[in-house]
Scaffold this motif. Structure first.
Motif, mmCIF file in Angstrom:
data_model
loop_
_atom_site.group_PDB
_atom_site.id
_atom_site.type_symbol
_atom_site.label_atom_id
_atom_site.label_comp_id
_atom_site.label_asym_id
_atom_site.label_seq_id
_atom_site.Cartn_x
_atom_site.Cartn_y
_atom_site.Cartn_z
ATOM 1 N N ALA A 68 43.191 40.994 36.830
ATOM 2 C CA ALA A 68 43.828 40.239 37.924
ATOM 3 C C ALA A 68 42.810 39.354 38.632
ATOM 4 N N ASN A 69 41.620 39.869 38.863
ATOM 5 C CA ASN A 69 40.578 39.074 39.510
ATOM 6 C C ASN A 69 40.124 37.914 38.627
ATOM 7 N N HIS A 72 43.069 35.314 37.974
ATOM 8 C CA HIS A 72 43.763 34.859 39.188
ATOM 9 C C HIS A 72 45.253 35.210 39.143
ATOM 10 N N ASN A 74 47.885 36.495 40.887
ATOM 11 C CA ASN A 74 48.286 36.808 42.258
ATOM 12 C C ASN A 74 49.772 37.085 42.395
ATOM 13 N N ASP A 75 50.509 36.934 41.314
ATOM 14 C CA ASP A 75 51.937 37.252 41.251
ATOM 15 C C ASP A 75 52.232 37.546 39.797
ATOM 16 N N THR A 119 48.974 40.127 46.223
ATOM 17 C CA THR A 119 47.714 40.142 46.966
ATOM 18 C C THR A 119 47.880 40.772 48.345
ATOM 19 N N ASP A 122 43.977 38.606 50.455
ATOM 20 C CA ASP A 122 43.442 37.724 49.414
ATOM 21 C C ASP A 122 42.826 38.445 48.215
ATOM 22 N N LYS A 123 43.129 39.725 48.031
ATOM 23 C CA LYS A 123 42.650 40.462 46.860
ATOM 24 C C LYS A 123 43.856 40.995 46.096
ATOM 25 N N PRO A 124 43.800 40.933 44.759
ATOM 26 C CA PRO A 124 44.945 41.447 43.995
ATOM 27 C C PRO A 124 45.078 42.966 44.114
ATOM 28 N N PRO A 163 52.246 32.683 44.375
ATOM 29 C CA PRO A 163 51.612 33.931 44.794
ATOM 30 C C PRO A 163 52.542 34.815 45.621
ATOM 31 N N LYS A 165 52.486 38.080 48.332
ATOM 32 C CA LYS A 165 51.581 38.765 49.245
ATOM 33 C C LYS A 165 52.206 40.071 49.705
#
Length: 181
Positions: A68-69, A72, A74-75, A119, A122-124, A163, A165
């Protein structure tokens, strides 16, 4: 009658004291999937689909956080199948806002695994659940805290371009996807 109530209370207290618990905020250690392989299998403006393959000795939750990092994600949502040599699953004890650990110390088939990535700060955050089948066909399932791969675990991950959240949910102590963000 009172002594019976006290005995039951003591038994429940002792059972709680013996069970291993996991805090929902427990960090996931990175870098525990050195054999992880990733292949992009679909790339459109709306989504990307990846095959993420883990091999013997990899720990899949750590690897999915690393994935994931790096990519990217994020979704995303995913499914997987394969086999593992051991696992730690969890059952959410909502009244205590903790997970009760469900250790699996044997070779099992991963007959169902699904999850998502969104996220938080701002981190997954990777959220996954699994159902594992034992040699006799009985199953055990729950929230995934650790999956030690043997010989392989094959994920198909769909990453969307919008993304998602998470937000804290005080009543449960969890982080929940917030579709309004």
């Amino acid at each position: 009658m009172i002594s019976l109530a006290i005995s039951v209370c003591l038994a429940l207290t002792q059972a709680h004291a013996q069970e291993q618990t996991i805090l929902p905020t427990r960090p996931i250690p990175p870098g525990k999937a050195p054999h992880m392989q990733v292949k992009l299998v679909k790339d459109t403006p709306e989504e990307k689909v990846y095959a993420v393959i883990f091999l013997k000795g990899d720990e899949a939750l750590s690897g999915m956080v690393d994935f994931a990092n790096k990519y990217h994600a994020n979704d995303a949502h995913f499914t997987a199948i394969g086999a593992i040599s051991s696992a730690t699953l969890g059952w959410l004890d909502l009244s205590r806002k903790i997970y009760v650990a469900i250790p699996v110390q044997e070779q099992v088939e991963v007959v169902s695994l699904m999850g998502d990535i969104a996220t938080f700060q701002d981190k997954p955050v990777v959220h996954m659940h699994a159902v594992l089948s034992k040699r006799n066909g009985s199953t055990v399932g729950g929230h995934v805290w650790e999956l030690n791969v043997n010989p392989t675990l094959e994920f198909f991950v769909t990453v969307n371009n919008t993304p998602l959240k998470k937000r804290p949910d005080d009543p449960s102590g969890m982080k929940l996807i917030d579709p309004t963000q």
